[in-house]
Design a protein around this motif. Structure first.
Motif, PDB file in Angstrom:
ATOM      1  N   VAL A  59       0.876  -1.175   0.000  1.00 47.75           N
ATOM      2  CA  VAL A  59       0.000   0.000   0.000  1.00 47.75           C
ATOM      3  C   VAL A  59       0.910   1.221   0.000  1.00 47.75           C
ATOM      4  N   ALA A  60       0.901   1.976  -1.079  1.00 46.23           N
ATOM      5  CA  ALA A  60       1.756   3.156  -1.197  1.00 46.23           C
ATOM      6  C   ALA A  60       1.081   4.356  -0.533  1.00 46.23           C
ATOM      7  N   ILE A  61       1.846   5.067   0.291  1.00 50.98           N
ATOM      8  CA  ILE A  61       1.355   6.275   0.954  1.00 50.98           C
ATOM      9  C   ILE A  61       2.034   7.461   0.293  1.00 50.98           C
ATOM     10  N   VAL A  62       1.248   8.276  -0.401  1.00 53.37           N
ATOM     11  CA  VAL A  62       1.809   9.403  -1.144  1.00 53.37           C
ATOM     12  C   VAL A  62       1.089  10.686  -0.738  1.00 53.37           C
ATOM     13  N   GLY A  63       1.678  11.784  -1.120  1.00 56.51           N
ATOM     14  CA  GLY A  63       1.061  13.071  -0.810  1.00 56.51           C
ATOM     15  C   GLY A  63       2.041  14.213  -0.947  1.00 56.51           C
ATOM     16  N   TYR A  64       1.521  15.418  -0.828  1.00 59.96           N
ATOM     17  CA  TYR A  64       2.314  16.635  -0.887  1.00 59.96           C
ATOM     18  C   TYR A  64       3.250  16.663   0.321  1.00 59.96           C
ATOM     19  N   PRO A  65       4.365  17.399   0.279  1.00 65.87           N
ATOM     20  CA  PRO A  65       5.262  17.452   1.448  1.00 65.87           C
ATOM     21  C   PRO A  65       4.566  17.951   2.713  1.00 65.87           C
ATOM     22  N   ASN A  66       4.937  17.347   3.837  1.00 68.34           N
ATOM     23  CA  ASN A  66       4.532  17.804   5.175  1.00 68.34           C
ATOM     24  C   ASN A  66       3.034  17.699   5.462  1.00 68.34           C
ATOM     25  N   VAL A  67       2.408  16.656   4.909  1.00 64.77           N
ATOM     26  CA  VAL A  67       0.983  16.438   5.222  1.00 64.77           C
ATOM     27  C   VAL A  67       0.824  15.360   6.306  1.00 64.77           C
ATOM     28  N   GLY A  68       1.941  14.762   6.741  1.00 62.01           N
ATOM     29  CA  GLY A  68       1.869  13.770   7.809  1.00 62.01           C
ATOM     30  C   GLY A  68       1.883  12.328   7.336  1.00 62.01           C
ATOM     31  N   LYS A  69       2.504  12.064   6.183  1.00 61.78           N
ATOM     32  CA  LYS A  69       2.526  10.697   5.641  1.00 61.78           C
ATOM     33  C   LYS A  69       3.268   9.733   6.568  1.00 61.78           C
TER      34      LYS A  69
ATOM     35  N   ALA B  55       8.851   7.804  -5.301  1.00 63.24           N
ATOM     36  CA  ALA B  55       7.407   7.707  -5.051  1.00 63.24           C
ATOM     37  C   ALA B  55       6.704   7.034  -6.223  1.00 63.24           C
ATOM     38  N   ARG B  56       7.115   7.354  -7.432  1.00 66.78           N
ATOM     39  CA  ARG B  56       6.503   6.724  -8.613  1.00 66.78           C
ATOM     40  C   ARG B  56       6.816   5.224  -8.644  1.00 66.78           C
ATOM     41  N   ALA B  57       8.025   4.852  -8.206  1.00 70.30           N
ATOM     42  CA  ALA B  57       8.372   3.421  -8.132  1.00 70.30           C
ATOM     43  C   ALA B  57       7.478   2.713  -7.120  1.00 70.30           C
ATOM     44  N   ALA B  58       7.177   3.388  -6.006  1.00 64.97           N
ATOM     45  CA  ALA B  58       6.272   2.818  -5.005  1.00 64.97           C
ATOM     46  C   ALA B  58       4.878   2.631  -5.592  1.00 64.97           C
ATOM     47  N   LEU B  59       4.419   3.598  -6.374  1.00 70.63           N
ATOM     48  CA  LEU B  59       3.091   3.497  -7.003  1.00 70.63           C
ATOM     49  C   LEU B  59       3.050   2.324  -7.987  1.00 70.63           C
ATOM     50  N   ALA B  60       4.152   2.115  -8.697  1.00 75.51           N
ATOM     51  CA  ALA B  60       4.185   1.028  -9.680  1.00 75.51           C
ATOM     52  C   ALA B  60       4.062  -0.335  -9.011  1.00 75.51           C
ATOM     53  N   ASP B  61       4.571  -0.455  -7.778  1.00 76.02           N
ATOM     54  CA  ASP B  61       4.543  -1.740  -7.057  1.00 76.02           C
ATOM     55  C   ASP B  61       3.268  -1.943  -6.237  1.00 76.02           C
ATOM     56  N   ALA B  62       2.494  -0.886  -6.042  1.00 76.17           N
ATOM     57  CA  ALA B  62       1.406  -0.919  -5.060  1.00 76.17           C
ATOM     58  C   ALA B  62       0.137  -1.577  -5.584  1.00 76.17           C
ATOM     59  N   ALA B  63      -0.573  -2.229  -4.662  1.00 74.40           N
ATOM     60  CA  ALA B  63      -1.909  -2.749  -4.976  1.00 74.40           C
ATOM     61  C   ALA B  63      -2.975  -1.707  -4.665  1.00 74.40           C
ATOM     62  N   VAL B  64      -2.710  -0.872  -3.658  1.00 76.01           N
ATOM     63  CA  VAL B  64      -3.626   0.183  -3.228  1.00 76.01           C
ATOM     64  C   VAL B  64      -2.791   1.431  -2.941  1.00 76.01           C
ATOM     65  N   VAL B  65      -3.391   2.605  -3.204  1.00 72.00           N
ATOM     66  CA  VAL B  65      -2.697   3.870  -2.956  1.00 72.00           C
ATOM     67  C   VAL B  65      -3.472   4.666  -1.914  1.00 72.00           C
ATOM     68  N   LEU B  66      -2.742   5.203  -0.956  1.00 72.77           N
ATOM     69  CA  LEU B  66      -3.314   6.063   0.075  1.00 72.77           C
ATOM     70  C   LEU B  66      -2.805   7.477  -0.182  1.00 72.77           C
ATOM     71  N   LEU B  67      -3.680   8.370  -0.625  1.00 75.70           N
ATOM     72  CA  LEU B  67      -3.308   9.763  -0.859  1.00 75.70           C
ATOM     73  C   LEU B  67      -3.589  10.551   0.415  1.00 75.70           C
ATOM     74  N   VAL B  68      -2.545  11.058   1.047  1.00 75.88           N
ATOM     75  CA  VAL B  68      -2.697  11.789   2.297  1.00 75.88           C
ATOM     76  C   VAL B  68      -2.736  13.284   1.999  1.00 75.88           C
ATOM     77  N   VAL B  69      -3.717  13.954   2.554  1.00 74.66           N
ATOM     78  CA  VAL B  69      -3.856  15.400   2.397  1.00 74.66           C
ATOM     79  C   VAL B  69      -3.973  16.043   3.778  1.00 74.66           C
ATOM     80  N   ASP B  70      -3.732  17.332   3.842  1.00 73.61           N
ATOM     81  CA  ASP B  70      -3.795  18.086   5.089  1.00 73.61           C
ATOM     82  C   ASP B  70      -5.167  18.736   5.192  1.00 73.61           C
ATOM     83  N   ALA B  71      -6.028  18.189   6.061  1.00 76.30           N
ATOM     84  CA  ALA B  71      -7.399  18.696   6.163  1.00 76.30           C
ATOM     85  C   ALA B  71      -7.429  20.144   6.620  1.00 76.30           C
ATOM     86  N   ARG B  72      -6.528  20.527   7.496  1.00 75.84           N
ATOM     87  CA  ARG B  72      -6.521  21.898   8.017  1.00 75.84           C
ATOM     88  C   ARG B  72      -6.082  22.903   6.966  1.00 75.84           C
ATOM     89  N   ALA B  73      -5.143  22.495   6.099  1.00 72.10           N
ATOM     90  CA  ALA B  73      -4.662  23.407   5.058  1.00 72.10           C
ATOM     91  C   ALA B  73      -5.647  23.526   3.912  1.00 72.10           C
TER      92      ALA B  73
END
Length: 458
Positions: A3-13, A74-92
């Motif tokens: 499960v790849a965890i991706v997102g913009y910098p500093n969102v708490g991944k 990060a793209r290599a992680a996405l290529a290997d992943a079965a599921v992707v978790l996109l983390v975002v900053d709810a407060r921002a």
């Protein structure tokens, strides 16, 4: 299953990865851009096992060389992943970087779950609704700090995973190989050379690697798990820098040594084996690792006397690890390092028959008689120490028990003599050994009562 965890910098991944995996393995810091290479963390939920792959922050508009390398990881992680978790900053709130990533993921063809992080209170949950507009389904409000919503998120992750693949069980013959050393000596380049691909980021900037990165490898039927680590600086320098990130990355490098079978201590050949290199080798050996030192960048070394370096190491380090040469850049002797690591792992796990050990003990006594003299507090003054019997009690690393007539007559010099002869006979260079001297009357004593009489290999 990954499960790849991706997102913009500093969102708490990394914080979320640690929370979901129930560990503190991924480095977490308020400073953005701490995670660079991808880091795999084992996780389990409702009986399903999978790997969470933490990645560096992806800002697709940042064209810096290091940022581009982080994005490649990060793209290599996405290529290997079965599921992707996109983390975002709810407060921002929703940002252009989130939109760009969502667009990339929509075209990836894998299930994507949006985790709206930093919903640290019930009132923050409504903030997740803004991320409906990313077009990736219902956002999941979570708090990596407090654990809010993480159970529901894991339910969704497990539901999105494909049917479980019954893989082979972990091979007990697998060698966990830690590549450790000072910053910028070429550890990551060496790992990439082992793998034959750019698995970890290589940069002339010291301190590029932050996490301990595990990567499987098979060579001639032997399985390895390569552990690339952050550079270990002197503790005083880490403290003086006041850099919390460096403190935690150094701590993880030390832990990597503790869970490895074999450690390759990488040194910069141009400077020879430094005092810090020897401290790192001591760290590895006291952690129970079979250890060798590697003079990397040997193709660039000039006027380095290899035999002199080997003699210095043999004199300074009691376990006398081998000193090898290699060049990650040219590939010279790289394959030989893996052969040596495999042999070290075998010798660390070896078991020597008792009959063979007792022949060795008899030859030892013939070569040098045990010391004689007064044993303070004992009646039999002036009698020789007698070495009666020897057996191996454990392996990985090896541990031996030597039955004697009196522990009080054992001198440090004779204990080292026995250890060094044992090391020479069975090619135990760089292998931690433990030797317990046990009085005949104490054969049935508890192990912790005997340990005070041990001559311990470090």
């Amino acid at each position: 299953m990954k499960v790849a965890i991706v997102g913009y910098p500093n969102v708490g991944k990394s914080s979320l990865a640690n929370r979901l995996a129930g560990t503190r393995e991924a480095v977490v810091h308020e400073q953005p851009g701490v995670t660079r290479d991808r880091k795999e963390l084992p996780a389990e939920w409702n009986g399903r096992r999978f790997a969470l792959v933490d990645t560096g922050g992806m800002d697709l508009e940042d064209h810096d060389e290091l940022a581009a390398s982080i994005q490649d990881q990060a793209r290599a992680a996405l290529a290997d992943a079965a599921v992707v978790l996109l983390v975002v900053d709810a407060r921002a709130g929703r940002r252009p970087g989130d939109e760009e990533l969502a667009d990339l993921l929509r075209r990836g063809g894998r299930p994507v779950i949006v985790a709206a992080n930093k919903c640290d209170a019930a009132a923050d949950v409504v903030l997740a609704a803004d991320f409906h507009r990313l077009g990736l389904g219902e956002p999941a409000p979570v708090s990596a700090v407090h654990g809010l919503g993480t159970g529901d998120l894991l339910d969704r992750v497990v539901a999105a995973l494909p049917a479980e693949d019954e893989g082979a069980d972990h091979d007990e013959g697998t060698v966990r190989l830690a590549v450790i050393g000072r910053p910028n000596v070429g550890k990551s380049s060496l790992v990439n050379s082992f793998l034959g691909r750019e698995r970890v980021i290589v940069s002339p900037r010291a301190g590029t690697t932050r996490d301990a990165i595990d990567e499987p490898l098979e060579v001639q039927g032997r399985r390895f798990v390569l552990i690339d680590t952050a550079g270990i600086r002197r503790q005083a320098k880490v403290a003086a820098s006041g850099d919390g990130v460096e403190y935690y990355t150094t701590l993880r490098s030390r832990r990597a040594a503790e869970r490895a079978d074999v450690a390759l201590v990488v040194c910069d050949a141009a400077g020879g084996v430094t005092a810090q290199d020897m401290r790192i080798a001591e760290l590895a050996m006291t952690s129970g690792c079979a250890t060798a030192l590697v003079l990397n960048k040997w193709d660039l070394a000039e006027d380095v006397d290899l035999e002199h370096e080997r003699a210095r190491v043999a004199k300074k380090l009691r376990l006398r690890p081998r000193v090898l040469t290699a060049s990650a850049r040219t590939g010279r002797h790289v394959a030989r390092l893996l052969t040596e690591a495999s042999a070290l792992a075998d010798r660390r796990a070896t078991r020597i028959p008792t009959s063979e050990l007792n022949r060795f003990l008899a030859e030892l006594v013939q070569a040098r008689q045990p010391p004689a003299g007064t044993a303070r507090g004992s009646r039999g003054q002036g009698h020789h120490l007698k070495l009666i019997y020897m057996t191996q009690t454990a392996e990985g690393p090896p541990r031996f028990s030597v039955q004697v007539n009196s522990r009080k007559r054992i001198t440090r010099d004779y204990a080292y003599f026995l250890e060094n002869r044992l090391r020479d006979r069975y090619r135990m260079e760089g292998i931690p050994l433990v030797i317990d001297f046990v009085e005949r009357s104490q054969r049935r004593a508890e192990p912790d009562r005997r340990s005070g009489a041990a001559a311990r290999g470090r």
